[in-house]
Design a protein around this motif. Structure first.
Motif, PDB file in Angstrom:
ATOM      1  N   TRP A 143       2.509   5.970  -3.005  1.00 19.59           N
ATOM      2  CA  TRP A 143       3.637   6.714  -3.588  1.00 19.59           C
ATOM      3  C   TRP A 143       3.420   6.910  -5.087  1.00 19.59           C
ATOM      4  CZ3 TRP A 143       6.952   4.719  -7.323  1.00 19.59           C
ATOM      5  CH2 TRP A 143       8.109   5.472  -7.595  1.00 19.59           C
ATOM      6  N   LEU A 144       3.002   5.840  -5.783  1.00 19.15           N
ATOM      7  CA  LEU A 144       2.716   5.938  -7.218  1.00 19.15           C
ATOM      8  C   LEU A 144       1.633   6.970  -7.484  1.00 19.15           C
ATOM      9  CD1 LEU A 144       2.683   4.951 -10.204  1.00 19.15           C
ATOM     10  CD2 LEU A 144       1.077   3.175  -9.453  1.00 19.15           C
ATOM     11  N   ASP A 145       0.561   6.929  -6.708  1.00 17.99           N
ATOM     12  CA  ASP A 145      -0.546   7.868  -6.886  1.00 17.99           C
ATOM     13  C   ASP A 145      -0.051   9.309  -6.740  1.00 17.99           C
ATOM     14  OD1 ASP A 145      -3.136   8.642  -7.375  1.00 17.99           O
ATOM     15  OD2 ASP A 145      -3.911   8.043  -5.423  1.00 17.99           O
ATOM     16  N   MET A 146       0.785   9.558  -5.750  1.00 23.77           N
ATOM     17  CA  MET A 146       1.308  10.909  -5.544  1.00 23.77           C
ATOM     18  C   MET A 146       2.223  11.342  -6.688  1.00 23.77           C
ATOM     19  SD  MET A 146       2.001  11.224  -1.431  1.00 23.77           S
ATOM     20  CE  MET A 146       2.925   9.702  -1.280  1.00 23.77           C
ATOM     21  N   ARG A 147       3.054  10.427  -7.172  1.00 19.98           N
ATOM     22  CA  ARG A 147       3.946  10.774  -8.277  1.00 19.98           C
ATOM     23  C   ARG A 147       3.142  11.074  -9.552  1.00 19.98           C
ATOM     24  NH1 ARG A 147       6.312  10.129  -4.292  1.00 19.98           N
ATOM     25  NH2 ARG A 147       5.660  12.300  -4.232  1.00 19.98           N
ATOM     26  N   LEU A 148       2.072  10.320  -9.785  1.00 19.68           N
ATOM     27  CA  LEU A 148       1.229  10.579 -10.946  1.00 19.68           C
ATOM     28  C   LEU A 148       0.497  11.906 -10.808  1.00 19.68           C
ATOM     29  CD1 LEU A 148      -0.210   7.012 -11.590  1.00 19.68           C
ATOM     30  CD2 LEU A 148       1.175   8.343 -13.194  1.00 19.68           C
ATOM     31  N   GLU A 149       0.018  12.191  -9.616  1.00 19.72           N
ATOM     32  CA  GLU A 149      -0.690  13.459  -9.392  1.00 19.72           C
ATOM     33  C   GLU A 149       0.237  14.643  -9.631  1.00 19.72           C
ATOM     34  OE1 GLU A 149      -3.748  15.418  -6.120  1.00 19.72           O
ATOM     35  OE2 GLU A 149      -2.414  13.794  -5.526  1.00 19.72           O
ATOM     36  N   GLU A 150       1.498  14.510  -9.267  1.00 21.65           N
ATOM     37  CA  GLU A 150       2.479  15.567  -9.512  1.00 21.65           C
ATOM     38  C   GLU A 150       2.720  15.794 -11.000  1.00 21.65           C
ATOM     39  OE1 GLU A 150       5.331  14.608  -5.628  1.00 21.65           O
ATOM     40  OE2 GLU A 150       5.948  14.070  -7.657  1.00 21.65           O
ATOM     41  N   GLY A 178      -0.076  -9.543 -10.303  1.00 23.90           N
ATOM     42  CA  GLY A 178      -0.364 -10.318  -9.111  1.00 23.90           C
ATOM     43  C   GLY A 178      -1.537  -9.751  -8.344  1.00 23.90           C
ATOM     44  N   ALA A 179      -1.530  -9.913  -7.023  1.00 21.51           N
ATOM     45  CA  ALA A 179      -2.695  -9.578  -6.189  1.00 21.51           C
ATOM     46  C   ALA A 179      -3.050  -8.102  -6.230  1.00 21.51           C
ATOM     47  CB  ALA A 179      -2.435 -10.016  -4.745  1.00 21.51           C
ATOM     48  N   GLN A 180      -2.077  -7.248  -6.516  1.00 22.39           N
ATOM     49  CA  GLN A 180      -2.338  -5.811  -6.522  1.00 22.39           C
ATOM     50  C   GLN A 180      -2.690  -5.270  -7.917  1.00 22.39           C
ATOM     51  OE1 GLN A 180       0.788  -6.955  -5.042  1.00 22.39           O
ATOM     52  NE2 GLN A 180      -0.418  -7.263  -3.186  1.00 22.39           N
ATOM     53  N   SER A 181      -2.944  -6.150  -8.862  1.00 19.57           N
ATOM     54  CA  SER A 181      -3.184  -5.709 -10.228  1.00 19.57           C
ATOM     55  C   SER A 181      -4.381  -4.773 -10.327  1.00 19.57           C
ATOM     56  CB  SER A 181      -3.391  -6.916 -11.150  1.00 19.57           C
ATOM     57  OG  SER A 181      -3.590  -6.502 -12.483  1.00 19.57           O
ATOM     58  N   ASP A 182      -5.494  -5.120  -9.706  1.00 20.07           N
ATOM     59  CA  ASP A 182      -6.690  -4.279  -9.800  1.00 20.07           C
ATOM     60  C   ASP A 182      -6.478  -2.928  -9.131  1.00 20.07           C
ATOM     61  OD1 ASP A 182      -7.879  -6.356 -11.134  1.00 20.07           O
ATOM     62  OD2 ASP A 182      -9.072  -7.055  -9.427  1.00 20.07           O
ATOM     63  N   ALA A 183      -5.798  -2.927  -7.981  1.00 20.66           N
ATOM     64  CA  ALA A 183      -5.530  -1.668  -7.286  1.00 20.66           C
ATOM     65  C   ALA A 183      -4.605  -0.786  -8.114  1.00 20.66           C
ATOM     66  CB  ALA A 183      -4.904  -1.942  -5.918  1.00 20.66           C
ATOM     67  N   PRO A 199       0.817  -1.215   0.000  1.00 20.47           N
ATOM     68  CA  PRO A 199       0.000   0.000   0.000  1.00 20.47           C
ATOM     69  C   PRO A 199       0.849   1.262   0.000  1.00 20.47           C
ATOM     70  CG  PRO A 199      -0.909  -1.604   1.518  1.00 20.47           C
ATOM     71  CD  PRO A 199       0.414  -2.160   1.061  1.00 20.47           C
ATOM     72  N   THR A 200       1.993   1.214   0.653  1.00 23.48           N
ATOM     73  CA  THR A 200       2.893   2.374   0.658  1.00 23.48           C
ATOM     74  C   THR A 200       3.370   2.706  -0.744  1.00 23.48           C
ATOM     75  OG1 THR A 200       3.648   1.902   2.908  1.00 23.48           O
ATOM     76  CG2 THR A 200       5.077   3.276   1.538  1.00 23.48           C
ATOM     77  N   GLN A 201       3.768   1.678  -1.492  1.00 18.24           N
ATOM     78  CA  GLN A 201       4.229   1.926  -2.854  1.00 18.24           C
ATOM     79  C   GLN A 201       3.093   2.402  -3.754  1.00 18.24           C
ATOM     80  OE1 GLN A 201       6.595  -0.208  -6.627  1.00 18.24           O
ATOM     81  NE2 GLN A 201       6.460  -1.273  -4.691  1.00 18.24           N
ATOM     82  N   LEU A 202       1.914   1.843  -3.591  1.00 19.85           N
ATOM     83  CA  LEU A 202       0.781   2.274  -4.400  1.00 19.85           C
ATOM     84  C   LEU A 202       0.413   3.725  -4.101  1.00 19.85           C
ATOM     85  CD1 LEU A 202      -1.409  -0.949  -4.253  1.00 19.85           C
ATOM     86  CD2 LEU A 202      -0.165  -0.073  -6.248  1.00 19.85           C
TER      87      LEU A 202
END
Length: 279
Positions: A140-147, A184-189, A135-138
């Motif tokens: 982080w990804l969301d924040m980097r995309l928003e930037e 894997g398990a986080q694909s949908d998220a 969840p931390t990496q996801l």
């Protein structure tokens, strides 16, 4: 125009003895004058087993040939499986930082090149075929995309494995366990985060699928591109399944163009090119 090369799955190692020679030929083509890449990108499975010797060979080839002015290398499942995760991650980061002069300390990181954002995803524990995204990496990804998103400029998200049920999965995956071959398990998220933003390009490898109908796919507005293998291992399920395949990406103010290339033969494959207008 900003230009970068894309390769994946070179599989340098003793179990793929021809891959080092093929990868060397790929790098030689990048220096041949047909195009001038400013950035070299690898989408993982650089090595067969992630050993120190394999990584040393891989990075020494990059340092010897200098196929571009800058580099982005991410890990794949072959680079981390069968290994102690923390030690393997430290090993990769040491080689990568020596090449680039950066201070990367984990498998996931972001980098700006040519004025464009590249977001590199990486597993957070050893997996045989998939990738573990916390969840931390996801977040982080969301924040980097928003930037980065929303300014009419492309953002490139790099991940070794593709999203679930894309690029012909699961039907074309010929491993004994059918429900593999994807993130894997986080694909949908992961997909839910990527689809919130415009002009996102999700670039993957892993499946060793030759150029053809499975190369490009639109997924909830995400431009998903899957790369064939650049090494000596066989490509499959595509119309062109040669060794040494990859792409040259050209980024313009209003579009991104992916140009298919057989680096080993020094030939363009224009029938597998794709142009994406930016919005």
């Amino acid at each position: 125009m900003f230009t970068f090369t894309l390769t994946s799955d070179s599989h340098i190692g003793a179990f793929a003895p021809g891959s080092a020679a093929v990868f060397e030929a790929v790098l030689r083509d990048m220096l041949g004058g047909a195009y001038q890449p400013e950035l070299f990108v690898s989408l993982g499975d650089c090595t067969e087993n992630g050993t120190r010797g394999e990584w040393k060979t891989y990075f020494e080839l990059l340092k010897r040939f200098r196929p571009a002015d800058d580099y982005i290398v991410i890990q794949g499942n072959h680079d981390i499986r069968f290994r102690r995760f923390a030690a393997t991650q430290r090993r990769f980061c040491a080689f990568y930082n020596d090449l680039t002069g950066e201070r990367v300390d984990r498998y996931y990181f972001a980098k700006d090149a040519g004025g464009y954002r590249f977001i590199c995803l990486g597993s957070e524990r050893t997996q045989m075929e998939k990738i573990t995204l916390s969840p931390t990496q996801l977040d982080w990804l969301d924040m980097r995309l928003e930037e980065s998103a929303g300014q009419g400029r492309p953002v490139f998200v790099l991940c070794h494995e593709p999203l679930r049920n894309t690029h012909g999965l699961p039907d074309i995956w010929d491993m004994p366990v059918k429900n593999t071959g994807h993130v894997g398990a986080q694909s949908d998220a992961l997909q839910a985060i990527l689809r919130r933003y415009k002009n996102v390009f999700f670039l993957t490898g892993h499946m060793h699928t030759g150029f053809g109908r499975f190369t490009y796919q639109e997924v909830d507005g995400i431009h998903s591109v899957n790369l064939p293998a650049a090494g000596d291992k066989v490509n499959k399920s595509g119309e062109v399944a040669d060794h040494g395949l990859g792409m040259v990406a050209e980024v313009y103010d209003d579009r991104v163009v992916f140009r298919a290339r057989n680096f080993l033969q020094g030939e363009w494959l224009p029938q597998y090119d794709r142009t994406y207008p930016l919005v």
